[in-house]
Design a protein around this motif. Structure first.
Motif, PDB file in Angstrom:
ATOM      1  N   UNK A   1       0.843  -1.167   0.000  1.00 20.38           N
ATOM      2  CA  UNK A   1       0.000   0.000   0.000  1.00 20.38           C
ATOM      3  C   UNK A   1       0.885   1.226   0.000  1.00 20.38           C
ATOM      4  N   UNK A   2       0.454   2.188  -0.716  1.00 18.50           N
ATOM      5  CA  UNK A   2       1.247   3.420  -0.801  1.00 18.50           C
ATOM      6  C   UNK A   2       1.283   4.157   0.535  1.00 18.50           C
ATOM      7  N   UNK A   3       2.404   4.798   0.800  1.00 22.00           N
ATOM      8  CA  UNK A   3       2.587   5.551   2.039  1.00 22.00           C
ATOM      9  C   UNK A   3       1.533   6.642   2.163  1.00 22.00           C
ATOM     10  N   UNK A   4       1.179   7.275   1.067  1.00 25.89           N
ATOM     11  CA  UNK A   4       0.172   8.342   1.079  1.00 25.89           C
ATOM     12  C   UNK A   4      -1.171   7.818   1.591  1.00 25.89           C
ATOM     13  N   UNK A   5      -1.562   6.637   1.150  1.00 20.56           N
ATOM     14  CA  UNK A   5      -2.833   6.046   1.577  1.00 20.56           C
ATOM     15  C   UNK A   5      -2.790   5.689   3.062  1.00 20.56           C
ATOM     16  N   UNK A   6      -1.666   5.187   3.525  1.00 13.56           N
ATOM     17  CA  UNK A   6      -1.517   4.865   4.953  1.00 13.56           C
ATOM     18  C   UNK A   6      -1.687   6.139   5.783  1.00 13.56           C
ATOM     19  N   UNK A   7      -1.047   7.212   5.353  1.00 14.73           N
ATOM     20  CA  UNK A   7      -1.147   8.488   6.077  1.00 14.73           C
ATOM     21  C   UNK A   7      -2.584   9.005   6.061  1.00 14.73           C
ATOM     22  N   UNK A   8      -3.267   8.817   4.954  1.00 17.88           N
ATOM     23  CA  UNK A   8      -4.670   9.210   4.850  1.00 17.88           C
ATOM     24  C   UNK A   8      -5.517   8.416   5.853  1.00 17.88           C
ATOM     25  N   UNK A   9      -5.278   7.131   5.927  1.00 16.49           N
ATOM     26  CA  UNK A   9      -6.010   6.291   6.876  1.00 16.49           C
ATOM     27  C   UNK A   9      -5.692   6.670   8.326  1.00 16.49           C
ATOM     28  N   UNK A  10      -4.468   7.091   8.581  1.00 15.15           N
ATOM     29  CA  UNK A  10      -4.079   7.492   9.939  1.00 15.15           C
ATOM     30  C   UNK A  10      -4.853   8.728  10.403  1.00 15.15           C
ATOM     31  N   UNK A  11      -5.422   9.472   9.480  1.00 12.98           N
ATOM     32  CA  UNK A  11      -6.195  10.663   9.822  1.00 12.98           C
ATOM     33  C   UNK A  11      -7.693  10.388   9.888  1.00 12.98           C
ATOM     34  N   UNK A  12      -8.109   9.189   9.554  1.00 14.28           N
ATOM     35  CA  UNK A  12      -9.524   8.832   9.501  1.00 14.28           C
ATOM     36  C   UNK A  12     -10.030   8.516  10.905  1.00 14.28           C
ATOM     37  N   UNK A  13     -10.878   9.373  11.453  1.00 11.29           N
ATOM     38  CA  UNK A  13     -11.367   9.180  12.821  1.00 11.29           C
ATOM     39  C   UNK A  13     -12.385   8.047  12.917  1.00 11.29           C
ATOM     40  N   UNK A  14     -12.821   7.513  11.794  1.00 14.16           N
ATOM     41  CA  UNK A  14     -13.793   6.438  11.788  1.00 14.16           C
ATOM     42  C   UNK A  14     -13.189   5.049  11.962  1.00 14.16           C
ATOM     43  N   UNK A  15     -11.854   4.959  12.024  1.00 13.27           N
ATOM     44  CA  UNK A  15     -11.187   3.668  12.192  1.00 13.27           C
ATOM     45  C   UNK A  15     -10.186   3.750  13.334  1.00 13.27           C
ATOM     46  N   UNK A  16      -9.693   2.603  13.759  1.00 12.22           N
ATOM     47  CA  UNK A  16      -8.620   2.580  14.754  1.00 12.22           C
ATOM     48  C   UNK A  16      -7.352   3.043  14.042  1.00 12.22           C
ATOM     49  N   UNK A  17      -6.775   4.112  14.510  1.00  9.21           N
ATOM     50  CA  UNK A  17      -5.635   4.710  13.816  1.00  9.21           C
ATOM     51  C   UNK A  17      -4.308   4.253  14.412  1.00  9.21           C
ATOM     52  N   UNK A  18      -4.081   2.994  14.289  1.00  8.35           N
ATOM     53  CA  UNK A  18      -2.841   2.384  14.729  1.00  8.35           C
ATOM     54  C   UNK A  18      -2.127   1.892  13.469  1.00  8.35           C
ATOM     55  N   UNK A  19      -0.966   2.446  13.208  1.00  9.65           N
ATOM     56  CA  UNK A  19      -0.239   2.134  11.977  1.00  9.65           C
ATOM     57  C   UNK A  19      -0.029   0.624  11.795  1.00  9.65           C
ATOM     58  N   UNK A  20       0.347  -0.063  12.871  1.00  6.71           N
ATOM     59  CA  UNK A  20       0.589  -1.503  12.763  1.00  6.71           C
ATOM     60  C   UNK A  20      -0.688  -2.255  12.399  1.00  6.71           C
ATOM     61  N   UNK A  21      -1.818  -1.825  12.964  1.00  7.09           N
ATOM     62  CA  UNK A  21      -3.083  -2.494  12.644  1.00  7.09           C
ATOM     63  C   UNK A  21      -3.531  -2.188  11.217  1.00  7.09           C
ATOM     64  N   UNK A  22      -3.284  -0.989  10.757  1.00  7.87           N
ATOM     65  CA  UNK A  22      -3.610  -0.647   9.363  1.00  7.87           C
ATOM     66  C   UNK A  22      -2.760  -1.495   8.419  1.00  7.87           C
ATOM     67  N   UNK A  23      -1.472  -1.573   8.692  1.00  5.64           N
ATOM     68  CA  UNK A  23      -0.589  -2.387   7.851  1.00  5.64           C
ATOM     69  C   UNK A  23      -0.974  -3.869   7.925  1.00  5.64           C
ATOM     70  N   UNK A  24      -1.370  -4.320   9.112  1.00 10.06           N
ATOM     71  CA  UNK A  24      -1.794  -5.707   9.267  1.00 10.06           C
ATOM     72  C   UNK A  24      -3.070  -5.976   8.472  1.00 10.06           C
ATOM     73  N   UNK A  25      -3.970  -5.019   8.438  1.00  9.74           N
ATOM     74  CA  UNK A  25      -5.214  -5.180   7.674  1.00  9.74           C
ATOM     75  C   UNK A  25      -4.920  -5.333   6.191  1.00  9.74           C
ATOM     76  N   UNK A  26      -4.017  -4.525   5.685  1.00 11.58           N
ATOM     77  CA  UNK A  26      -3.612  -4.638   4.278  1.00 11.58           C
ATOM     78  C   UNK A  26      -2.958  -6.001   4.039  1.00 11.58           C
ATOM     79  N   UNK A  27      -2.047  -6.373   4.916  1.00 12.60           N
ATOM     80  CA  UNK A  27      -1.374  -7.665   4.824  1.00 12.60           C
ATOM     81  C   UNK A  27      -2.383  -8.811   4.857  1.00 12.60           C
ATOM     82  N   UNK A  28      -3.318  -8.758   5.811  1.00 15.24           N
ATOM     83  CA  UNK A  28      -4.292  -9.840   5.964  1.00 15.24           C
ATOM     84  C   UNK A  28      -5.199  -9.956   4.749  1.00 15.24           C
TER      85      UNK A  28
END
Length: 115
Positions: free
Chosen positions: A1-28
């Motif tokens: 996943x692109x770094x820009x998209x990860x940063x965008x997700x990190x700003x989304x208050x509708x999800x858990x904004x934990x970088x490791x969990x976001x990366x794990x979701x993409x991985x999973x």
């Protein structure tokens, strides 16, 4: 996943904004696709751990409902071996309950009484 998209997700208050969990979701999601390709469906893979039939534990009370089981331990280990992240036995068992692989409705639960 692109770094820009990860940063965008990190700003989304509708999800858990934990970088490791976001990366794990993409991985999973990627690992999910691999399992689906190998088994035809993810459902076929996961239901294989219970022989294709729901386990009916028939607990008498909530204290009799486990957080994990031997099967959730085995499934969790297999998912981890396949590269899934954040897939501990408790999370796996909760998934098994939520998808009907395990019936842990206590004996006086209205859902138990309907079946």
């Amino acid at each position: 996943m692109r770094i820009k998209k990860i940063e965008e997700l990190m700003q989304n208050s509708g999800i858990i904004r934990n970088r490791l969990k976001i990366l794990a979701t993409v991985n999973n999601a990627q690992k999910f696709m691999e399992v689906r390709k190998e088994f035809g469906t993810f459902s076929k893979y996961i239901w294989g751990f219970v022989g294709g039939e729901p386990i009916d534990n028939r607990p008498k009370s909530l204290k009799d409902v486990p957080a994990t089981t031997e099967i959730s331990d085995i499934l969790s280990k297999d998912l981890k071996k396949r590269g899934f992240k954040f897939m501990g036995s408790t999370v796996v068992y909760a998934h098994m309950q939520a998808t009907g692989m395990v019936n842990d409705h206590i004996e006086n639960c209205f859902l138990r009484l309907q079946s």
